[in-house]
Design a protein around this motif. Structure first.
Motif, PDB file in Angstrom:
ATOM      1  N   VAL A 133      34.699  50.314  31.159  1.00 60.68           N
ATOM      2  CA  VAL A 133      33.628  51.308  31.024  1.00 60.68           C
ATOM      3  C   VAL A 133      32.526  51.036  32.045  1.00 60.68           C
ATOM      4  O   VAL A 133      31.991  51.967  32.653  1.00 60.68           O
ATOM      5  N   VAL A 134      32.214  49.771  32.251  1.00 63.66           N
ATOM      6  CA  VAL A 134      31.175  49.423  33.225  1.00 63.66           C
ATOM      7  C   VAL A 134      31.597  49.841  34.628  1.00 63.66           C
ATOM      8  O   VAL A 134      30.816  50.456  35.371  1.00 63.66           O
ATOM      9  N   TRP A 135      32.847  49.537  35.016  1.00 69.39           N
ATOM     10  CA  TRP A 135      33.343  49.943  36.337  1.00 69.39           C
ATOM     11  C   TRP A 135      33.345  51.464  36.469  1.00 69.39           C
ATOM     12  O   TRP A 135      33.012  51.999  37.533  1.00 69.39           O
ATOM     13  N   ALA A 136      33.726  52.179  35.410  1.00 66.53           N
ATOM     14  CA  ALA A 136      33.762  53.644  35.469  1.00 66.53           C
ATOM     15  C   ALA A 136      32.356  54.223  35.627  1.00 66.53           C
ATOM     16  O   ALA A 136      32.147  55.161  36.413  1.00 66.53           O
ATOM     17  N   VAL A 137      31.400  53.674  34.912  1.00 68.18           N
ATOM     18  CA  VAL A 137      30.018  54.163  35.019  1.00 68.18           C
ATOM     19  C   VAL A 137      29.465  53.890  36.412  1.00 68.18           C
ATOM     20  O   VAL A 137      28.824  54.753  37.026  1.00 68.18           O
TER      21      VAL A 137
ATOM     22  N   THR B 100      42.653  50.151  36.533  1.00 72.02           N
ATOM     23  CA  THR B 100      43.516  48.972  36.407  1.00 72.02           C
ATOM     24  C   THR B 100      43.043  48.048  35.292  1.00 72.02           C
ATOM     25  O   THR B 100      43.861  47.413  34.630  1.00 72.02           O
ATOM     26  N   THR B 101      41.743  47.986  35.067  1.00 67.92           N
ATOM     27  CA  THR B 101      41.227  47.170  33.966  1.00 67.92           C
ATOM     28  C   THR B 101      41.576  47.796  32.629  1.00 67.92           C
ATOM     29  O   THR B 101      41.955  47.105  31.685  1.00 67.92           O
TER      30      THR B 101
ATOM     31  N   THR C  94      44.186  44.117  35.591  1.00 65.22           N
ATOM     32  CA  THR C  94      43.183  43.163  36.063  1.00 65.22           C
ATOM     33  C   THR C  94      42.356  42.712  34.862  1.00 65.22           C
ATOM     34  O   THR C  94      41.550  43.473  34.338  1.00 65.22           O
ATOM     35  N   THR C  95      42.559  41.471  34.458  1.00 66.40           N
ATOM     36  CA  THR C  95      41.853  40.985  33.272  1.00 66.40           C
ATOM     37  C   THR C  95      40.679  40.075  33.614  1.00 66.40           C
ATOM     38  O   THR C  95      39.720  40.006  32.860  1.00 66.40           O
TER      39      THR C  95
ATOM     40  N   PHE D 233      37.502  38.687  36.193  1.00 69.02           N
ATOM     41  CA  PHE D 233      36.529  39.278  37.108  1.00 69.02           C
ATOM     42  C   PHE D 233      36.940  39.081  38.559  1.00 69.02           C
ATOM     43  O   PHE D 233      36.704  39.949  39.402  1.00 69.02           O
ATOM     44  N   ALA D 234      37.565  37.952  38.850  1.00 66.37           N
ATOM     45  CA  ALA D 234      38.011  37.692  40.223  1.00 66.37           C
ATOM     46  C   ALA D 234      39.064  38.702  40.658  1.00 66.37           C
ATOM     47  O   ALA D 234      39.021  39.220  41.779  1.00 66.37           O
ATOM     48  N   SER D 235      40.010  39.008  39.784  1.00 65.80           N
ATOM     49  CA  SER D 235      41.034  39.997  40.138  1.00 65.80           C
ATOM     50  C   SER D 235      40.433  41.393  40.256  1.00 65.80           C
ATOM     51  O   SER D 235      40.875  42.196  41.079  1.00 65.80           O
ATOM     52  N   GLN D 236      39.426  41.682  39.470  1.00 62.23           N
ATOM     53  CA  GLN D 236      38.753  42.976  39.573  1.00 62.23           C
ATOM     54  C   GLN D 236      38.029  43.101  40.907  1.00 62.23           C
ATOM     55  O   GLN D 236      38.055  44.165  41.530  1.00 62.23           O
ATOM     56  N   LEU D 237      37.397  42.024  41.360  1.00 62.19           N
ATOM     57  CA  LEU D 237      36.721  42.057  42.660  1.00 62.19           C
ATOM     58  C   LEU D 237      37.710  42.205  43.806  1.00 62.19           C
ATOM     59  O   LEU D 237      37.426  42.896  44.797  1.00 62.19           O
ATOM     60  N   ILE D 238      38.878  41.576  43.672  1.00 59.51           N
ATOM     61  CA  ILE D 238      39.898  41.706  44.715  1.00 59.51           C
ATOM     62  C   ILE D 238      40.389  43.144  44.793  1.00 59.51           C
ATOM     63  O   ILE D 238      40.507  43.718  45.886  1.00 59.51           O
ATOM     64  N   VAL D 239      40.674  43.750  43.654  1.00 60.35           N
ATOM     65  CA  VAL D 239      41.139  45.145  43.637  1.00 60.35           C
ATOM     66  C   VAL D 239      40.038  46.073  44.140  1.00 60.35           C
ATOM     67  O   VAL D 239      40.300  47.012  44.895  1.00 60.35           O
ATOM     68  N   PHE D 240      38.807  45.810  43.761  1.00 60.19           N
ATOM     69  CA  PHE D 240      37.683  46.629  44.219  1.00 60.19           C
ATOM     70  C   PHE D 240      37.534  46.558  45.735  1.00 60.19           C
ATOM     71  O   PHE D 240      37.411  47.587  46.405  1.00 60.19           O
ATOM     72  N   SER D 241      37.563  45.348  46.283  1.00 59.17           N
ATOM     73  CA  SER D 241      37.412  45.188  47.725  1.00 59.17           C
ATOM     74  C   SER D 241      38.574  45.820  48.485  1.00 59.17           C
ATOM     75  O   SER D 241      38.370  46.548  49.454  1.00 59.17           O
ATOM     76  N   ALA D 242      39.788  45.559  48.018  1.00 60.19           N
ATOM     77  CA  ALA D 242      40.962  46.077  48.708  1.00 60.19           C
ATOM     78  C   ALA D 242      41.036  47.600  48.640  1.00 60.19           C
ATOM     79  O   ALA D 242      41.308  48.256  49.640  1.00 60.19           O
ATOM     80  N   SER D 243      40.761  48.158  47.465  1.00 58.55           N
ATOM     81  CA  SER D 243      40.859  49.617  47.345  1.00 58.55           C
ATOM     82  C   SER D 243      39.732  50.317  48.094  1.00 58.55           C
ATOM     83  O   SER D 243      39.952  51.359  48.709  1.00 58.55           O
TER      84      SER D 243
END
Length: 70
Positions: A10-14, A44-45, A50-51, A53-63
């Motif tokens: 929800v935080v990423w979506a907002v 993805t979360t 992506t469970t 925070f590190a994997s979320q940052l990797i997906v965010f940066s790459a995408s």
């Protein structure tokens, strides 16, 4: 007292939606790619891919970089 705990999806979506709305006022066409990257991480979360925070940052940066170059 109420507990204000939100899921990371929800935080990423907002954040993604706020960046897309902010793009409408700046016309720089950079924030839309970052906002779409945040929405990709929200998806993805939410799906459980992506469970951490590190994997979320990797997906965010790459995408975000992929959408910017594309």
């Amino acid at each position: 007292m109420s507990d204000w705990s939100f899921s990371p999806a929800v935080v990423w979506a907002v954040v993604g939606l706020l960046l897309l709305i902010l793009e409408l006022t700046t016309f720089s066409f950079i924030l839309c790619f970052i906002g779409l990257g945040a929405l990709a991480v929200a998806g993805t979360t939410w799906a459980g891919i992506t469970t951490t925070f590190a994997s979320q940052l990797i997906v965010f940066s790459a995408s975000s970089l992929f959408l910017l170059v594309l």
